[in-house]
Design a protein around this motif. Structure first.
Motif, PDB file in Angstrom:
ATOM      1  N   PRO A  88     -10.246 -12.653   2.306  1.00 27.19           N
ATOM      2  CA  PRO A  88      -8.916 -13.267   2.372  1.00 27.19           C
ATOM      3  C   PRO A  88      -8.239 -13.422   1.012  1.00 27.19           C
ATOM      4  N   ASP A  89      -9.022 -13.356  -0.072  1.00 26.24           N
ATOM      5  CA  ASP A  89      -8.459 -13.592  -1.401  1.00 26.24           C
ATOM      6  C   ASP A  89      -8.312 -12.307  -2.220  1.00 26.24           C
ATOM      7  N   ILE A  90      -8.454 -11.140  -1.579  1.00 27.68           N
ATOM      8  CA  ILE A  90      -8.320  -9.864  -2.279  1.00 27.68           C
ATOM      9  C   ILE A  90      -7.383  -8.956  -1.485  1.00 27.68           C
ATOM     10  N   GLU A  91      -6.478  -8.283  -2.179  1.00 30.13           N
ATOM     11  CA  GLU A  91      -5.534  -7.372  -1.532  1.00 30.13           C
ATOM     12  C   GLU A  91      -5.511  -6.039  -2.286  1.00 30.13           C
ATOM     13  N   VAL A  92      -5.756  -4.940  -1.587  1.00 26.65           N
ATOM     14  CA  VAL A  92      -5.638  -3.611  -2.177  1.00 26.65           C
ATOM     15  C   VAL A  92      -4.174  -3.188  -2.088  1.00 26.65           C
ATOM     16  N   VAL A  93      -3.553  -2.981  -3.239  1.00 24.57           N
ATOM     17  CA  VAL A  93      -2.114  -2.708  -3.256  1.00 24.57           C
ATOM     18  C   VAL A  93      -1.782  -1.234  -3.431  1.00 24.57           C
ATOM     19  N   GLY A  94      -2.790  -0.399  -3.713  1.00 29.17           N
ATOM     20  CA  GLY A  94      -2.495   1.011  -3.880  1.00 29.17           C
ATOM     21  C   GLY A  94      -3.739   1.831  -4.157  1.00 29.17           C
ATOM     22  N   GLU A  95      -3.574   3.158  -4.093  1.00 28.63           N
ATOM     23  CA  GLU A  95      -4.665   4.086  -4.353  1.00 28.63           C
ATOM     24  C   GLU A  95      -4.152   5.271  -5.166  1.00 28.63           C
ATOM     25  N   ALA A  96      -5.069   5.885  -5.918  1.00 27.00           N
ATOM     26  CA  ALA A  96      -4.758   7.113  -6.637  1.00 27.00           C
ATOM     27  C   ALA A  96      -6.003   7.985  -6.647  1.00 27.00           C
ATOM     28  N   ALA A  97      -5.795   9.300  -6.735  1.00 28.35           N
ATOM     29  CA  ALA A  97      -6.916  10.233  -6.700  1.00 28.35           C
ATOM     30  C   ALA A  97      -7.320  10.728  -8.082  1.00 28.35           C
ATOM     31  N   ASP A  98      -6.596  10.294  -9.130  1.00 33.31           N
ATOM     32  CA  ASP A  98      -6.947  10.741 -10.470  1.00 33.31           C
ATOM     33  C   ASP A  98      -6.388   9.769 -11.499  1.00 33.31           C
ATOM     34  N   GLY A  99      -7.037   9.730 -12.661  1.00 34.95           N
ATOM     35  CA  GLY A  99      -6.593   8.831 -13.721  1.00 34.95           C
ATOM     36  C   GLY A  99      -5.194   9.132 -14.219  1.00 34.95           C
ATOM     37  N   ALA A 100      -4.725  10.368 -14.033  1.00 39.37           N
ATOM     38  CA  ALA A 100      -3.389  10.735 -14.493  1.00 39.37           C
ATOM     39  C   ALA A 100      -2.293   9.961 -13.777  1.00 39.37           C
ATOM     40  N   ALA A 101      -2.602   9.427 -12.594  1.00 35.48           N
ATOM     41  CA  ALA A 101      -1.594   8.694 -11.809  1.00 35.48           C
ATOM     42  C   ALA A 101      -1.635   7.196 -12.065  1.00 35.48           C
ATOM     43  N   VAL A 102      -2.538   6.746 -12.919  1.00 31.06           N
ATOM     44  CA  VAL A 102      -2.767   5.302 -13.053  1.00 31.06           C
ATOM     45  C   VAL A 102      -1.594   4.571 -13.692  1.00 31.06           C
ATOM     46  N   ILE A 103      -1.090   5.072 -14.811  1.00 32.45           N
ATOM     47  CA  ILE A 103      -0.082   4.322 -15.562  1.00 32.45           C
ATOM     48  C   ILE A 103       1.172   4.028 -14.736  1.00 32.45           C
ATOM     49  N   PRO A 104       1.794   5.029 -14.079  1.00 32.91           N
ATOM     50  CA  PRO A 104       2.976   4.684 -13.272  1.00 32.91           C
ATOM     51  C   PRO A 104       2.669   3.713 -12.142  1.00 32.91           C
ATOM     52  N   LEU A 105       1.482   3.831 -11.533  1.00 31.06           N
ATOM     53  CA  LEU A 105       1.135   2.909 -10.452  1.00 31.06           C
ATOM     54  C   LEU A 105       0.888   1.494 -10.975  1.00 31.06           C
ATOM     55  N   VAL A 106       0.262   1.391 -12.126  1.00 39.91           N
ATOM     56  CA  VAL A 106       0.044   0.067 -12.718  1.00 39.91           C
ATOM     57  C   VAL A 106       1.374  -0.589 -13.045  1.00 39.91           C
ATOM     58  N   ARG A 107       2.292   0.181 -13.586  1.00 40.99           N
ATOM     59  CA  ARG A 107       3.615  -0.379 -13.913  1.00 40.99           C
ATOM     60  C   ARG A 107       4.393  -0.780 -12.661  1.00 40.99           C
ATOM     61  N   GLN A 108       4.222  -0.003 -11.603  1.00 39.85           N
ATOM     62  CA  GLN A 108       4.943  -0.291 -10.364  1.00 39.85           C
ATOM     63  C   GLN A 108       4.325  -1.448  -9.586  1.00 39.85           C
ATOM     64  N   LEU A 109       2.995  -1.459  -9.480  1.00 38.26           N
ATOM     65  CA  LEU A 109       2.312  -2.400  -8.585  1.00 38.26           C
ATOM     66  C   LEU A 109       1.799  -3.648  -9.286  1.00 38.26           C
ATOM     67  N   ARG A 110       1.617  -3.590 -10.604  1.00 42.97           N
ATOM     68  CA  ARG A 110       1.108  -4.712 -11.395  1.00 42.97           C
ATOM     69  C   ARG A 110      -0.163  -5.315 -10.800  1.00 42.97           C
ATOM     70  N   PRO A 111      -1.190  -4.512 -10.571  1.00 43.67           N
ATOM     71  CA  PRO A 111      -2.430  -5.053 -10.000  1.00 43.67           C
ATOM     72  C   PRO A 111      -3.158  -5.942 -11.015  1.00 43.67           C
ATOM     73  N   ASP A 112      -3.960  -6.859 -10.492  1.00 47.00           N
ATOM     74  CA  ASP A 112      -4.804  -7.683 -11.356  1.00 47.00           C
ATOM     75  C   ASP A 112      -6.005  -6.897 -11.853  1.00 47.00           C
ATOM     76  N   VAL A 113      -6.528  -6.014 -10.989  1.00 41.48           N
ATOM     77  CA  VAL A 113      -7.731  -5.244 -11.298  1.00 41.48           C
ATOM     78  C   VAL A 113      -7.513  -3.787 -10.893  1.00 41.48           C
ATOM     79  N   VAL A 114      -7.954  -2.856 -11.755  1.00 39.82           N
ATOM     80  CA  VAL A 114      -8.007  -1.450 -11.399  1.00 39.82           C
ATOM     81  C   VAL A 114      -9.478  -1.076 -11.258  1.00 39.82           C
ATOM     82  N   ALA A 115      -9.887  -0.648 -10.056  1.00 42.80           N
ATOM     83  CA  ALA A 115     -11.243  -0.148  -9.834  1.00 42.80           C
ATOM     84  C   ALA A 115     -11.180   1.365  -9.987  1.00 42.80           C
ATOM     85  N   MET A 116     -11.764   1.885 -11.067  1.00 43.56           N
ATOM     86  CA  MET A 116     -11.499   3.267 -11.463  1.00 43.56           C
ATOM     87  C   MET A 116     -12.786   4.068 -11.649  1.00 43.56           C
TER      88      MET A 116
END
Length: 221
Positions: A26-54
């Motif tokens: 109940p205290d964790i929410e997955v806000v997005g997914e990516a298939a490669d590290g090249a997509a991380v920066i735009p997604l981090v800027r867009q989604l502002r996740p607390d944690v990236v599991a990479m």
């Protein structure tokens, strides 16, 4: 507020498994997914996740370079949890040196995955301290005292209490555990930890501990 997580792995089944485990909490929410590290920066800027599991190994941009890129270019970057197949892996250690906050094995049990995400998000304890110590012993500087790390510690001029706190951090003790050991309040420990991080120029306690090991200030063995 829930802990928000971005999943980055080139294997869809791994992402699906992590999502199922994490979203059952109940205290964790997955806000997005990516298939490669090249997509991380735009997604981090867009989604502002607390944690990236990479994932540490990906075909275009691996987890090490993606970690460096996020920390270099994103304001208020998220915590980064490296996901790996092998625990005793030089790639994992390089990811930690690059700024990752901890690592998680792909074969970990659901409870361990959830615990890792929560612990990294909180940032008040070191994830798998014994494993970090083993990695430092195997892949750190051969003589146990890297010159650059030695210089960092020397310039830091830690007080006796700050040095004691850093040694306890390296053993994996949480702020509450350090407070109990030193017979002081938790807020006092938080102040000491903040001072240690600031003096070492470390992003978090994981980076401080890596510096402590590589400088020879704390023996990794």
């Amino acid at each position: 507020m829930p802990v928000t997580v971005l999943l980055v792995d080139d294997e869809p089944l791994v992402r699906a498994g992590l999502r199922a485990v994490l979203e059952a909490q109940p205290d964790i929410e997955v806000v997005g997914e990516a298939a490669d590290g090249a997509a991380v920066i735009p997604l981090v800027r867009q989604l502002r996740p607390d944690v990236v599991a990479m994932d540490v190994r990906m075909p275009l941009l691996d987890g090490i370079e993606a970690t460096r890129a996020v920390l270099r270019t994103v304001d208020q970057p998220p915590k980064i949890l490296v996901v790996t197949t092998f625990e005793n892996d030089e790639y994992v250690y390089e990811a930690l040196r690059a700024g990752a906050d901890g690592f998680l094995l792909k074969r970990a049990r659901p409870a361990e995955i959830v615990h890792a995400v929560r612990l990294v998000a909180e940032g008040e304890s070191l994830l798998f301290p014994a494993s970090v110590r083993r990695l430092a012993a195997e892949y750190g500087d051969g003589d146990g005292a890297d010159r650059a790390a030695r210089d960092v510690v020397a310039r830091a001029r830690l007080t006796e209490r700050e040095a004691e706190v850093l040694r306890l951090m390296a053993r994996g003790l949480s702020n509450a555990e350090i407070a109990a050991r030193l017979v002081v309040g938790t807020e006092t420990v938080k102040s000491h930890v903040s001072a240690v991080l600031a003096k070492l120029g470390a992003r978090d306690r994981t980076q401080a501990v890596i510096t402590a090991y590589e400088s020879g200030f704390v023996a990794p063995g």
